[in-house]
Scaffold this motif. Sequence first.
Motif, PDB file in Angstrom:
ATOM      1  N   LEU A 148       0.818  -1.211   0.000  1.00  0.00           N
ATOM      2  CA  LEU A 148       0.000   0.000   0.000  1.00  0.00           C
ATOM      3  C   LEU A 148       0.856   1.268   0.000  1.00  0.00           C
ATOM      4  O   LEU A 148       0.450   2.299  -0.521  1.00  0.00           O
ATOM      5  CB  LEU A 148      -0.932   0.011   1.216  1.00  0.00           C
ATOM      6  N   LEU A 149       2.036   1.172   0.579  1.00  0.00           N
ATOM      7  CA  LEU A 149       2.948   2.318   0.620  1.00  0.00           C
ATOM      8  C   LEU A 149       3.714   2.486  -0.686  1.00  0.00           C
ATOM      9  O   LEU A 149       4.588   3.348  -0.785  1.00  0.00           O
ATOM     10  CB  LEU A 149       3.935   2.162   1.788  1.00  0.00           C
ATOM     11  N   GLU A 150       3.389   1.660  -1.673  1.00  0.00           N
ATOM     12  CA  GLU A 150       3.986   1.733  -3.005  1.00  0.00           C
ATOM     13  C   GLU A 150       5.505   1.561  -2.963  1.00  0.00           C
ATOM     14  O   GLU A 150       6.256   2.208  -3.698  1.00  0.00           O
ATOM     15  CB  GLU A 150       3.609   3.043  -3.704  1.00  0.00           C
ATOM     16  N   ARG A 151       5.934   0.677  -2.112  1.00  0.00           N
ATOM     17  CA  ARG A 151       7.342   0.293  -2.096  1.00  0.00           C
ATOM     18  C   ARG A 151       7.727  -0.224  -3.474  1.00  0.00           C
ATOM     19  O   ARG A 151       6.956  -0.920  -4.146  1.00  0.00           O
ATOM     20  CB  ARG A 151       7.537  -0.793  -1.037  1.00  0.00           C
ATOM     21  N   ASP A 152       8.983   0.067  -3.879  1.00  0.00           N
ATOM     22  CA  ASP A 152       9.406  -0.433  -5.182  1.00  0.00           C
ATOM     23  C   ASP A 152      10.722  -1.203  -5.149  1.00  0.00           C
ATOM     24  O   ASP A 152      11.071  -1.868  -6.125  1.00  0.00           O
ATOM     25  CB  ASP A 152       9.520   0.709  -6.199  1.00  0.00           C
ATOM     26  N   HIS A 153      11.476  -1.154  -4.042  1.00  0.00           N
ATOM     27  CA  HIS A 153      12.733  -1.890  -4.038  1.00  0.00           C
ATOM     28  C   HIS A 153      12.517  -3.326  -3.566  1.00  0.00           C
ATOM     29  O   HIS A 153      11.560  -3.625  -2.842  1.00  0.00           O
ATOM     30  CB  HIS A 153      13.808  -1.180  -3.209  1.00  0.00           C
ATOM     31  N   PRO A 154      13.396  -4.242  -3.960  1.00  0.00           N
ATOM     32  CA  PRO A 154      13.177  -5.675  -3.701  1.00  0.00           C
ATOM     33  C   PRO A 154      13.187  -6.023  -2.211  1.00  0.00           C
ATOM     34  O   PRO A 154      13.796  -5.336  -1.390  1.00  0.00           O
ATOM     35  CB  PRO A 154      14.351  -6.345  -4.426  1.00  0.00           C
ATOM     36  N   LEU A 155      12.508  -7.117  -1.888  1.00  0.00           N
ATOM     37  CA  LEU A 155      12.476  -7.655  -0.536  1.00  0.00           C
ATOM     38  C   LEU A 155      12.773  -9.151  -0.601  1.00  0.00           C
ATOM     39  O   LEU A 155      12.194  -9.869  -1.416  1.00  0.00           O
ATOM     40  CB  LEU A 155      11.098  -7.432   0.099  1.00  0.00           C
ATOM     41  N   THR A 156      13.675  -9.601   0.260  1.00  0.00           N
ATOM     42  CA  THR A 156      13.980 -11.023   0.382  1.00  0.00           C
ATOM     43  C   THR A 156      13.321 -11.564   1.646  1.00  0.00           C
ATOM     44  O   THR A 156      13.484 -10.982   2.723  1.00  0.00           O
ATOM     45  CB  THR A 156      15.501 -11.252   0.451  1.00  0.00           C
ATOM     46  N   ILE A 157      12.583 -12.659   1.513  1.00  0.00           N
ATOM     47  CA  ILE A 157      11.925 -13.301   2.657  1.00  0.00           C
ATOM     48  C   ILE A 157      12.529 -14.684   2.821  1.00  0.00           C
ATOM     49  O   ILE A 157      12.485 -15.513   1.904  1.00  0.00           O
ATOM     50  CB  ILE A 157      10.408 -13.385   2.451  1.00  0.00           C
ATOM     51  N   ILE A 158      13.098 -14.941   3.983  1.00  0.00           N
ATOM     52  CA  ILE A 158      13.789 -16.190   4.274  1.00  0.00           C
ATOM     53  C   ILE A 158      13.018 -16.926   5.348  1.00  0.00           C
ATOM     54  O   ILE A 158      12.616 -16.333   6.357  1.00  0.00           O
ATOM     55  CB  ILE A 158      15.225 -15.908   4.764  1.00  0.00           C
ATOM     56  N   GLY A 159      12.806 -18.225   5.155  1.00  0.00           N
ATOM     57  CA  GLY A 159      12.101 -18.999   6.162  1.00  0.00           C
ATOM     58  C   GLY A 159      11.942 -20.441   5.743  1.00  0.00           C
ATOM     59  O   GLY A 159      12.436 -20.870   4.692  1.00  0.00           O
ATOM     60  N   PRO A 160      11.253 -21.226   6.545  1.00  0.00           N
ATOM     61  CA  PRO A 160      11.069 -22.646   6.237  1.00  0.00           C
ATOM     62  C   PRO A 160      10.344 -22.848   4.913  1.00  0.00           C
ATOM     63  O   PRO A 160       9.503 -22.029   4.506  1.00  0.00           O
ATOM     64  CB  PRO A 160      10.215 -23.144   7.409  1.00  0.00           C
ATOM     65  N   ALA A 161      10.674 -23.927   4.243  1.00  0.00           N
ATOM     66  CA  ALA A 161       9.915 -24.306   3.055  1.00  0.00           C
ATOM     67  C   ALA A 161       8.441 -24.391   3.441  1.00  0.00           C
ATOM     68  O   ALA A 161       8.082 -24.944   4.478  1.00  0.00           O
ATOM     69  CB  ALA A 161      10.412 -25.647   2.524  1.00  0.00           C
ATOM     70  N   GLY A 162       7.587 -23.821   2.647  1.00  0.00           N
ATOM     71  CA  GLY A 162       6.165 -23.744   2.967  1.00  0.00           C
ATOM     72  C   GLY A 162       5.727 -22.352   3.332  1.00  0.00           C
ATOM     73  O   GLY A 162       4.528 -22.041   3.277  1.00  0.00           O
ATOM     74  N   LEU A 163       6.676 -21.473   3.673  1.00  0.00           N
ATOM     75  CA  LEU A 163       6.308 -20.101   4.036  1.00  0.00           C
ATOM     76  C   LEU A 163       5.702 -19.359   2.845  1.00  0.00           C
ATOM     77  O   LEU A 163       4.709 -18.644   2.991  1.00  0.00           O
ATOM     78  CB  LEU A 163       7.532 -19.353   4.562  1.00  0.00           C
ATOM     79  N   GLU A 164       6.272 -19.550   1.673  1.00  0.00           N
ATOM     80  CA  GLU A 164       5.739 -18.867   0.497  1.00  0.00           C
ATOM     81  C   GLU A 164       4.292 -19.272   0.235  1.00  0.00           C
ATOM     82  O   GLU A 164       3.431 -18.431  -0.069  1.00  0.00           O
ATOM     83  CB  GLU A 164       6.595 -19.178  -0.735  1.00  0.00           C
ATOM     84  N   ALA A 165       3.994 -20.572   0.388  1.00  0.00           N
ATOM     85  CA  ALA A 165       2.619 -21.039   0.168  1.00  0.00           C
ATOM     86  C   ALA A 165       1.671 -20.443   1.203  1.00  0.00           C
ATOM     87  O   ALA A 165       0.520 -20.108   0.880  1.00  0.00           O
ATOM     88  CB  ALA A 165       2.574 -22.561   0.219  1.00  0.00           C
ATOM     89  N   VAL A 166       2.133 -20.290   2.441  1.00  0.00           N
ATOM     90  CA  VAL A 166       1.307 -19.684   3.489  1.00  0.00           C
ATOM     91  C   VAL A 166       0.963 -18.247   3.103  1.00  0.00           C
ATOM     92  O   VAL A 166      -0.198 -17.820   3.211  1.00  0.00           O
ATOM     93  CB  VAL A 166       2.043 -19.722   4.845  1.00  0.00           C
ATOM     94  N   ILE A 167       1.951 -17.490   2.641  1.00  0.00           N
ATOM     95  CA  ILE A 167       1.729 -16.092   2.275  1.00  0.00           C
ATOM     96  C   ILE A 167       0.798 -16.000   1.073  1.00  0.00           C
ATOM     97  O   ILE A 167      -0.163 -15.210   1.054  1.00  0.00           O
ATOM     98  CB  ILE A 167       3.063 -15.394   1.988  1.00  0.00           C
ATOM     99  N   GLU A 168       1.045 -16.800   0.047  1.00  0.00           N
ATOM    100  CA  GLU A 168       0.263 -16.687  -1.179  1.00  0.00           C
ATOM    101  C   GLU A 168      -1.171 -17.187  -1.007  1.00  0.00           C
ATOM    102  O   GLU A 168      -2.027 -16.911  -1.848  1.00  0.00           O
ATOM    103  CB  GLU A 168       0.962 -17.420  -2.313  1.00  0.00           C
ATOM    104  N   ALA A 169      -1.434 -17.911   0.086  1.00  0.00           N
ATOM    105  CA  ALA A 169      -2.800 -18.342   0.363  1.00  0.00           C
ATOM    106  C   ALA A 169      -3.667 -17.203   0.891  1.00  0.00           C
ATOM    107  O   ALA A 169      -4.899 -17.303   0.887  1.00  0.00           O
ATOM    108  CB  ALA A 169      -2.799 -19.494   1.373  1.00  0.00           C
TER     109      ALA A 169
END
Length: 306
Positions: free
Chosen positions: A79-100
Motif C-alpha cells: 500500500l505504501l507503493e514500495r518499489d525496491h526488492p524484498l527477500t523473505i527467508i524462512g522454512p519451506a512452505g512459508l511462500e505457500a502460506v503467504i500466497e494463500a
Amino acid sequence: MFDVVPLGVGSAIPTRDRHLAGTIVRREGRSVLFDCGEGSQLQLVRGNLTRGRLDAICITHLHGDHVYGLPGLLSTLSLLERDHPLTIIGPAGLEAVIEAMPGLRRDRFRFPVSFVALEDGFEHETVYQDEHVTIEARPIEHRVFCAGFRYQEKERPGSIDGEAARDAGVTEGWQYDALKRGETVDLEGGGTLAPDGLVGPPKPGGSFAYVLDTMPCDGGRALAKDADLVMHEATFTDEHAARALEVGHSTARQAAEVARDAGAKRLLLTHFSARYDDPAPLVEEAREVFPGTEAAVELQRYDVRR
C-alpha cells in the motif's frame, strides 16, 4: 555500529506489557527483520522504526507467534507503493502460506519479492548478503523445523598511516581509498606505491545471533560463537526445566550456558512465558552462569559496536 531493537519479547500469547516475537536490526539506513509475530508492524510504528529500507525478513519457523504479523506487514508495504526488492527467508512452505492470503500472491505485490526456502535437513546456509552484511542460517531444535540466524558485518579495510602515505607521495583521496582496498597506486611524480607497511590488518565487523525458539543445541552455539550480541530465548526458569524440554524451549540458565560456551560477549534473554510478570528471576538465574546478561526490553535500542 548497528543496533538491535526488540519489537516483542513474549511467548505464544501476548500480554498487556509484551508483544510477540520480532526484532529489527538497523544499519546505516537499511534494516532486516527477524520474525514477525502479530503486532510487529504496530511496534515498528510505535518505535518510529519505519523509516529506512527494509531489505530482508527472516522467519525462524511457522508457529503463529513468529509469523502471523507477516501478511499484514507485506500488505502495508504494498500500500505504501514500495518499489525496491524484498527477500523473505524462512522454512519451506512459508511462500505457500503467504500466497494463500487474499491479495498476497507474488504477482500482486507492487515490489519484487524473492523467497529463500530452508529445507528440513539443511545444515548451514548463507541466506542473504549485500556489500556490507551477510546473514547465515543454521537449524536449531524445536518441536517443529526451526532455524536460527546470524547477522554478520563483513570485514572493513584496515586503517592507513596517513602521514607515512603523504611522505611517500600520496596526495589524492582516491589514492588513499585504493591503498586501503589493497591496491597499488600510481604517484603524480612517477612510480607506484603498494599498500604494504601503510595499511593495517582488516577490521572485523560486528555480529548478532538470533536464536529462538529452541532447546540448547549445537546450531545455537555455532550461531553464537564469539558474537558481540546474542538474543536467545529463555521461556522458563530451571524450576520448569521439564516443561521446557517437553515443549522444545530453553531455560534462562541454558541460554546462559550457550552464550558462555560460544564465547559470546553479551546475552539478551527474550521469549518470556506469561507466568513471569517480571523477567528478573530469569536474568538472575542466567547471570549465575553468564554475567553479561540482560532481559530484552521492547523498543529499546541495543548498540552493537565493532
